[in-house]
Design a protein around this motif. Structure first.
Motif, short mmCIF file in Angstrom:
data_model
loop_
_atom_site.label_atom_id
_atom_site.label_comp_id
_atom_site.label_asym_id
_atom_site.label_seq_id
_atom_site.Cartn_x
_atom_site.Cartn_y
_atom_site.Cartn_z
N TYR A 1 34.93 32.57 51.75
CA TYR A 1 34.20 31.94 50.65
C TYR A 1 33.12 31.01 51.20
O TYR A 1 31.96 31.03 50.74
CB TYR A 1 35.17 31.13 49.79
N SER B 1 34.98 27.12 42.87
CA SER B 1 36.07 27.96 43.40
C SER B 1 36.69 27.36 44.65
O SER B 1 37.81 27.73 45.01
CB SER B 1 35.54 29.37 43.69
N TRP C 1 38.79 37.62 47.16
CA TRP C 1 38.98 37.27 45.75
C TRP C 1 40.20 38.00 45.17
O TRP C 1 40.98 37.41 44.42
CB TRP C 1 37.71 37.61 44.99
N LYS D 1 35.44 32.80 41.56
CA LYS D 1 34.39 33.53 42.26
C LYS D 1 34.33 34.99 41.78
O LYS D 1 34.21 35.94 42.55
CB LYS D 1 34.64 33.48 43.78
N TYR D 2 34.40 35.16 40.49
CA TYR D 2 34.43 36.50 39.90
C TYR D 2 33.06 37.17 39.91
O TYR D 2 32.95 38.40 39.81
CB TYR D 2 34.94 36.41 38.46
#
Length: 561
Positions: A71, A113, A36, A137-138
């Protein structure tokens, strides 16, 4: 095969993962957050600066798709295996865990994301700005922060690093925007824009630092675009840095909250002593106690730290910290294990300064002491300077005081702290409250009390009982019963007359009062309905308990006898 390779080969991926305790999940979150951060930091750089070229684009794409693979693995492998709580139960079923993940907001953001805007590369070429959905994708980043703070011993260090990173990232974005603005105006076209010399990123970052922190010394903007850009920088800089400074203050304040409380408490105590003109030696000893207690324990009262925890958790902590010590006490060996667990929650930690007397000879003992750290000395002599024995960490003394009845057992020696001594104290009252629920352990302690007290008693001493035994039947009542059964009414009175004549020596008649006062045993109120009665055809002898331990002996003769 090496041991580490054999361990890797034998490893089996778990079917369910506890996100709060499994270390493997924390390690995986590290890789997810690294991917990220790659997107968050380098997407603006590749969009603004001319660092991505046709010669190295394949390397950038390799790093991009590696992050995409991380991811995808997180969405398909790890997140559907996270345990969750439903109705108080921990759910570990694969289907339920997968369905629970798909219902969360986390799943929606994870899917967004990975939205494939890269298909537009066919029209625009490799433009890193099309990868901006990867920043969504925080949630993994904030979850990783929570897990790191939970596993680190000094979490405030990580909070300081994280807050500083926020500051660096805001400067990073401003540097990228400044280069884009300079390129729009023309590199080197005015004194305000970047002139194209040196390392572009470093020079633009330097401009961002001076602008956002409002250091000053920058060239004056000349065009309308430059003026608006500079004004926005100033406003954003003031707003952003006020937030950063506030967060840093909170982090530092939380890290030093305990020490501030200690300082405030000691200052209040010193102010109180000064107002009442307490002698300087006493003030110095109190100040020393505060300093040593804080440095050795990191707190002034550990009970304040544990009071908010449930009883079960407080017991678990007490077992881990103190059970090894109290299990070595000979007095409690053989007692109920749960009773010993209850004792652990009643232990109190006390610090004694060098030269402080823990016990004084002749005082009533109401506590037992367990040495956690340091040593104490049994002293005597006219000036109390003769050391008979030194008792060190792990030893126990004063346990007989827990067993003595009738107001307590007097201390038989003076015990003084040798250096700083951390002691655990068990109060006699706490032990009595616990033993009510453990009668078998109470009997065992009563037996040990007799042995320990009789071993140390003097010839003219009587052993005191932990729990008073059952009262004996009065001798006068027993004799009357025997005589009434063997001799009848006339023989009973005759024998009683002889008995009292022998004991008194001056009177042939029995005492005028039949009241019998018992020896000084703790008196118990008895109901009138609990009379002891013995009957014969010609006589009825009755022993009636009264209040305050008195008992009345009465003889009844029927009228037709």
């Amino acid at each position: 095969m090496p041991d580490w390779l054999r361990a890797v080969a034998a490893y089996r991926f778990p079917s369910s993962i506890d996100q709060f305790t499994d270390l493997i999940y924390v390690i995986w979150l590290f890789f997810v957050v690294a991917a990220w951060n790659w997107n968050v930091w380098l997407i603006p750089v590749r969009w603004a600066f001319p660092y991505q070229t046709a010669a190295n684009v394949h390397l950038w794409l390799l790093a991009d798709y590696t992050c995409d693979f991380i991811y995808i693995t997180d969405i398909l492998v790890f997140q559907p295996r996270l345990q969750f709580v439903r109705g108080g139960d921990i759910v570990c079923d694969k289907k339920d865990m997968r369905e629970n993940y798909m219902k969360t907001e986390r799943f929606k953001m994870d899917v967004l994301s990975l939205f494939p805007l890269e298909i537009l590369y066919y029209f625009t070429g490799v433009n890193s700005l099309l990868r901006f959905p990867r920043m969504l994708k925080y949630m993994a980043f904030f979850e990783f922060n929570d897990r790191m703070e939970a596993v680190m011993k000094k979490a405030y260090i990580y909070r300081v690093i994280r807050t500083s990173t926020y500051l660096l990232y805001s400067l990073h974005i401003n540097a990228c925007l400044f280069y884009v603005g300079s390129d729009y105006e023309g590199l080197g076209s005015t004194k305000w824009v970047y002139d194209g010399k040196g390392n572009a990123y470093i020079r633009c970052y330097y401009f961002a630092v001076k602008t956002l922190i409002t250091i000053g010394g920058l060239p004056d903007p000349t065009t309308v675009f430059e003026i608006f850009f500079q004004l926005i920088n100033y406003f954003v800089g003031v707003f952003a840095f006020s937030i950063m400074i506030g967060q840093m203050r909170d982090v530092v304040g939380a890290a030093t909250a305990g020490e501030n409380y200690y300082r405030a408490t000691m200052d209040s105590t010193m102010k109180y002593m000064n107002s009442y003109n307490i002698p300087a030696p006493v003030q110095n000893r109190i100040r020393t106690w505060y300093d040593y207690t804080w440095k050795s324990q990191g707190m002034l009262d550990e009970q304040e730290l544990l009071v908010q925890l449930p009883v079960k958790m407080r017991l678990d902590i007490a077992v881990d910290v103190n059970y090894a010590i109290i299990s070595k006490v000979a007095l409690f060996q053989g007692c109920d294990r749960q009773m010993m667990f209850d004792l652990l929650t009643r232990l109190k930690s006390v610090v004694y300064l060098p030269g402080d007397f823990v016990c004084v000879k002749g005082e009533i003992g109401r506590q037992m002491y367990i040495i956690q750290q340091g040593a104490v000395q049994v002293v005597g002599g006219p000036d109390l300077q003769t050391v008979f024995v030194t008792i060190r960490a792990g030893a126990v003394f004063g346990e007989i005081s827990l067993l003595a009845g009738g107001g307590g057992n007097r201390r038989t020696a003076d015990v003084r702290a040798h250096g700083f001594a951390n002691l655990f104290i068990l109060d006699k009252k706490d032990l009595a409250e616990i033993l009510v629920h453990y009668p078998e352990s109470q009997k065992l302690l009563r037996k040990k009390a007799k042995m320990m007290l009789s071993k140390d008693k003097k010839p003219d001493e009587k052993v005191k009982e932990v729990v008073p035994p059952r009262k004996e039947t009065p001798k006068m009542f027993t004799a009357a019963l025997k005589m009434s059964q063997q001799q009848g009414l006339q023989g009973s009175f005759s024998a009683l007359r002889k008995t009292f004549k022998t004991s008194e020596g001056t009177s042939e008649l029995p005492p005028p009062s039949p009241v019998h006062r018992r020896c000084p045993i703790p008196r118990v109120t008895v109901q009138d309905g609990e009379d002891a009665v013995s009957e014969t055809p010609s006589i009825t002898i009755r022993m009636t308990p009264r209040l305050l331990g008195e008992e009345t002996l009465s003889v009844e003769v029927p009228r037709n006898a």
